[in-house]
Design a protein around this motif. Structure first.
Motif, PDB file in Angstrom:
ATOM      1  N   VAL A 113      41.712  23.492  30.524  1.00  0.00           N
ATOM      2  CA  VAL A 113      40.428  24.102  30.891  1.00  0.00           C
ATOM      3  C   VAL A 113      40.495  24.644  32.316  1.00  0.00           C
ATOM      4  CG1 VAL A 113      37.997  23.577  31.357  1.00  0.00           C
ATOM      5  CG2 VAL A 113      39.065  22.770  29.260  1.00  0.00           C
ATOM      6  N   ILE A 114      41.086  23.896  33.223  1.00  0.00           N
ATOM      7  CA  ILE A 114      41.218  24.383  34.607  1.00  0.00           C
ATOM      8  C   ILE A 114      42.063  25.648  34.648  1.00  0.00           C
ATOM      9  CG2 ILE A 114      42.256  23.849  36.847  1.00  0.00           C
ATOM     10  CD1 ILE A 114      41.333  20.947  36.419  1.00  0.00           C
ATOM     11  N   GLY A 115      43.149  25.674  33.888  1.00  0.00           N
ATOM     12  CA  GLY A 115      44.005  26.862  33.841  1.00  0.00           C
ATOM     13  C   GLY A 115      43.277  28.067  33.278  1.00  0.00           C
ATOM     14  N   ARG A 116      42.512  27.847  32.218  1.00  0.00           N
ATOM     15  CA  ARG A 116      41.742  28.957  31.641  1.00  0.00           C
ATOM     16  C   ARG A 116      40.692  29.464  32.623  1.00  0.00           C
ATOM     17  NH1 ARG A 116      42.691  31.548  26.804  1.00  0.00           N
ATOM     18  NH2 ARG A 116      40.463  31.715  26.591  1.00  0.00           N
ATOM     19  N   TYR A 117      40.062  28.551  33.328  1.00  0.00           N
ATOM     20  CA  TYR A 117      39.039  28.940  34.304  1.00  0.00           C
ATOM     21  C   TYR A 117      39.656  29.774  35.415  1.00  0.00           C
ATOM     22  CZ  TYR A 117      35.480  28.555  37.917  1.00  0.00           C
ATOM     23  OH  TYR A 117      34.565  28.836  38.886  1.00  0.00           O
ATOM     24  N   LYS A 118      40.807  29.334  35.910  1.00  0.00           N
ATOM     25  CA  LYS A 118      41.472  30.089  36.981  1.00  0.00           C
ATOM     26  C   LYS A 118      41.932  31.450  36.479  1.00  0.00           C
ATOM     27  CE  LYS A 118      43.118  26.421  39.966  1.00  0.00           C
ATOM     28  NZ  LYS A 118      44.299  25.809  40.576  1.00  0.00           N
ATOM     29  N   ASP A 119      42.499  31.485  35.255  1.00  0.00           N
ATOM     30  CA  ASP A 119      42.967  32.752  34.705  1.00  0.00           C
ATOM     31  C   ASP A 119      41.820  33.715  34.441  1.00  0.00           C
ATOM     32  OD1 ASP A 119      45.552  31.884  34.811  1.00  0.00           O
ATOM     33  OD2 ASP A 119      45.672  31.347  32.685  1.00  0.00           O
ATOM     34  N   SER A 120      40.688  33.195  34.016  1.00  0.00           N
ATOM     35  CA  SER A 120      39.562  34.078  33.732  1.00  0.00           C
ATOM     36  C   SER A 120      39.041  34.712  35.019  1.00  0.00           C
ATOM     37  CB  SER A 120      38.439  33.316  33.023  1.00  0.00           C
ATOM     38  OG  SER A 120      37.860  32.359  33.900  1.00  0.00           O
ATOM     39  N   GLY A 121      39.080  34.002  36.114  1.00  0.00           N
ATOM     40  CA  GLY A 121      38.667  34.575  37.399  1.00  0.00           C
ATOM     41  C   GLY A 121      39.604  35.675  37.833  1.00  0.00           C
ATOM     42  N   THR A 122      40.893  35.490  37.627  1.00  0.00           N
ATOM     43  CA  THR A 122      41.888  36.508  37.970  1.00  0.00           C
ATOM     44  C   THR A 122      41.731  37.718  37.061  1.00  0.00           C
ATOM     45  OG1 THR A 122      43.384  34.740  38.610  1.00  0.00           O
ATOM     46  CG2 THR A 122      44.352  36.897  38.291  1.00  0.00           C
ATOM     47  N   TYR A 123      41.486  37.489  35.784  1.00  0.00           N
ATOM     48  CA  TYR A 123      41.334  38.582  34.835  1.00  0.00           C
ATOM     49  C   TYR A 123      40.125  39.440  35.190  1.00  0.00           C
ATOM     50  CZ  TYR A 123      40.421  41.083  30.540  1.00  0.00           C
ATOM     51  OH  TYR A 123      40.173  42.066  29.624  1.00  0.00           O
ATOM     52  N   LEU A 124      39.010  38.801  35.526  1.00  0.00           N
ATOM     53  CA  LEU A 124      37.826  39.560  35.907  1.00  0.00           C
ATOM     54  C   LEU A 124      38.094  40.393  37.147  1.00  0.00           C
ATOM     55  CD1 LEU A 124      34.988  36.961  35.264  1.00  0.00           C
ATOM     56  CD2 LEU A 124      35.543  38.991  33.922  1.00  0.00           C
ATOM     57  N   THR A 125      38.810  39.866  38.069  1.00  0.00           N
ATOM     58  CA  THR A 125      39.124  40.601  39.292  1.00  0.00           C
ATOM     59  C   THR A 125      39.979  41.817  38.962  1.00  0.00           C
ATOM     60  OG1 THR A 125      39.045  38.552  40.537  1.00  0.00           O
ATOM     61  CG2 THR A 125      40.124  40.394  41.600  1.00  0.00           C
ATOM     62  N   ARG A 126      40.982  41.663  38.095  1.00  0.00           N
ATOM     63  CA  ARG A 126      41.841  42.780  37.724  1.00  0.00           C
ATOM     64  C   ARG A 126      41.054  43.852  36.963  1.00  0.00           C
ATOM     65  NH1 ARG A 126      47.127  39.503  35.589  1.00  0.00           N
ATOM     66  NH2 ARG A 126      47.825  38.777  37.625  1.00  0.00           N
ATOM     67  N   SER A 127      40.208  43.418  36.038  1.00  0.00           N
ATOM     68  CA  SER A 127      39.443  44.409  35.273  1.00  0.00           C
ATOM     69  C   SER A 127      38.463  45.140  36.178  1.00  0.00           C
ATOM     70  CB  SER A 127      38.711  43.734  34.106  1.00  0.00           C
ATOM     71  OG  SER A 127      37.741  42.840  34.590  1.00  0.00           O
ATOM     72  N   THR A 128      37.898  44.434  37.129  1.00  0.00           N
ATOM     73  CA  THR A 128      36.986  45.088  38.068  1.00  0.00           C
ATOM     74  C   THR A 128      37.738  46.128  38.889  1.00  0.00           C
ATOM     75  OG1 THR A 128      35.699  43.050  38.201  1.00  0.00           O
ATOM     76  CG2 THR A 128      35.323  44.677  39.927  1.00  0.00           C
ATOM     77  N   ARG A 129      38.940  45.828  39.303  1.00  0.00           N
ATOM     78  CA  ARG A 129      39.746  46.792  40.067  1.00  0.00           C
ATOM     79  C   ARG A 129      40.072  48.012  39.215  1.00  0.00           C
ATOM     80  NH1 ARG A 129      44.097  42.652  42.770  1.00  0.00           N
ATOM     81  NH2 ARG A 129      42.649  41.637  44.190  1.00  0.00           N
ATOM     82  N   ARG A 130      40.403  47.790  37.944  1.00  0.00           N
ATOM     83  CA  ARG A 130      40.709  48.913  37.060  1.00  0.00           C
ATOM     84  C   ARG A 130      39.501  49.832  36.899  1.00  0.00           C
ATOM     85  NH1 ARG A 130      42.491  45.984  32.205  1.00  0.00           N
ATOM     86  NH2 ARG A 130      43.604  44.430  33.378  1.00  0.00           N
ATOM     87  N   ARG A 131      38.339  49.209  36.704  1.00  0.00           N
ATOM     88  CA  ARG A 131      37.125  50.020  36.561  1.00  0.00           C
ATOM     89  C   ARG A 131      36.837  50.809  37.831  1.00  0.00           C
ATOM     90  NH1 ARG A 131      32.759  45.980  34.651  1.00  0.00           N
ATOM     91  NH2 ARG A 131      34.339  44.496  35.217  1.00  0.00           N
ATOM     92  N   MET A 132      37.078  50.195  38.963  1.00  0.00           N
ATOM     93  CA  MET A 132      36.823  50.899  40.229  1.00  0.00           C
ATOM     94  C   MET A 132      37.790  52.068  40.377  1.00  0.00           C
ATOM     95  SD  MET A 132      35.999  47.689  42.701  1.00  0.00           S
ATOM     96  CE  MET A 132      35.546  48.648  44.128  1.00  0.00           C
ATOM     97  N   ARG A 133      39.040  51.877  39.964  1.00  0.00           N
ATOM     98  CA  ARG A 133      40.011  52.973  40.058  1.00  0.00           C
ATOM     99  C   ARG A 133      39.628  54.123  39.102  1.00  0.00           C
ATOM    100  NH1 ARG A 133      45.001  50.010  38.824  1.00  0.00           N
ATOM    101  NH2 ARG A 133      44.569  48.221  40.099  1.00  0.00           N
ATOM    102  N   LEU A 134      39.148  53.759  37.916  1.00  0.00           N
ATOM    103  CA  LEU A 134      38.749  54.781  36.964  1.00  0.00           C
ATOM    104  C   LEU A 134      37.549  55.584  37.469  1.00  0.00           C
ATOM    105  CD1 LEU A 134      39.124  52.878  33.567  1.00  0.00           C
ATOM    106  CD2 LEU A 134      40.544  54.733  34.426  1.00  0.00           C
ATOM    107  N   LYS A 135      36.633  54.896  38.143  1.00  0.00           N
ATOM    108  CA  LYS A 135      35.479  55.593  38.710  1.00  0.00           C
ATOM    109  C   LYS A 135      35.907  56.558  39.806  1.00  0.00           C
ATOM    110  CE  LYS A 135      31.714  52.352  37.987  1.00  0.00           C
ATOM    111  NZ  LYS A 135      30.739  51.501  38.632  1.00  0.00           N
ATOM    112  N   ASP A 136      36.907  56.171  40.598  1.00  0.00           N
ATOM    113  CA  ASP A 136      37.382  57.018  41.689  1.00  0.00           C
ATOM    114  C   ASP A 136      38.066  58.281  41.153  1.00  0.00           C
ATOM    115  OD1 ASP A 136      36.371  55.296  43.534  1.00  0.00           O
ATOM    116  OD2 ASP A 136      38.277  54.283  43.936  1.00  0.00           O
ATOM    117  N   ASP A 137      38.703  58.188  39.992  1.00  0.00           N
ATOM    118  CA  ASP A 137      39.439  59.344  39.437  1.00  0.00           C
ATOM    119  C   ASP A 137      38.526  60.313  38.824  1.00  0.00           C
ATOM    120  OD1 ASP A 137      41.827  58.272  40.230  1.00  0.00           O
ATOM    121  OD2 ASP A 137      42.267  57.387  38.266  1.00  0.00           O
TER     122      ASP A 137
END
Length: 98
Positions: free
Chosen positions: A74-98
């Motif tokens: 559960v701790i591993g999933r929680y940590k991974d989900s936080g990292t995943y959200l951060t990566r997806s947020t960065r991708r969305r921000m890059r797509l908005k910039d393009d």
């Protein structure tokens, strides 16, 4: 006061059936091996013998290991989900910039 009794209530016995002596404080067998007739901590806790105690201890150990594994998962999933959200947020921000 406390009286001490020794009897042939151990195994092996000189008799066909070993004597039963509930109130004896010491039991000896046919080989002159003697042991005190007192309750152990295991029998005081309600368990039959050390075999039953070992079984209970093994079950607790397995349950503890399963709980620790589940907690780490559960701790591993929680940590991974936080990292995943951060990566997806960065991708969305890059797509908005393009």
């Amino acid at each position: 006061g406390l009286s001490t009794f020794v009897t042939d209530c151990g195994v092996p016995s000189d008799f066909d059936e070993a004597l039963a002596c509930e109130n004896c404080t010491m039991c000896c067998n046919a080989h002159d091996d003697c042991y005190p007739q007192q309750e152990t901590k295991v029998s005081k806790s309600g368990l039959k013998d050390y075999g039953a105690f070992s079984g209970v201890l093994a079950v607790f150990f397995v349950v503890f290991c399963c709980m620790a594994t589940l907690l780490l998962y559960v701790i591993g999933r929680y940590k991974d989900s936080g990292t995943y959200l951060t990566r997806s947020t960065r991708r969305r921000m890059r797509l908005k910039d393009d």
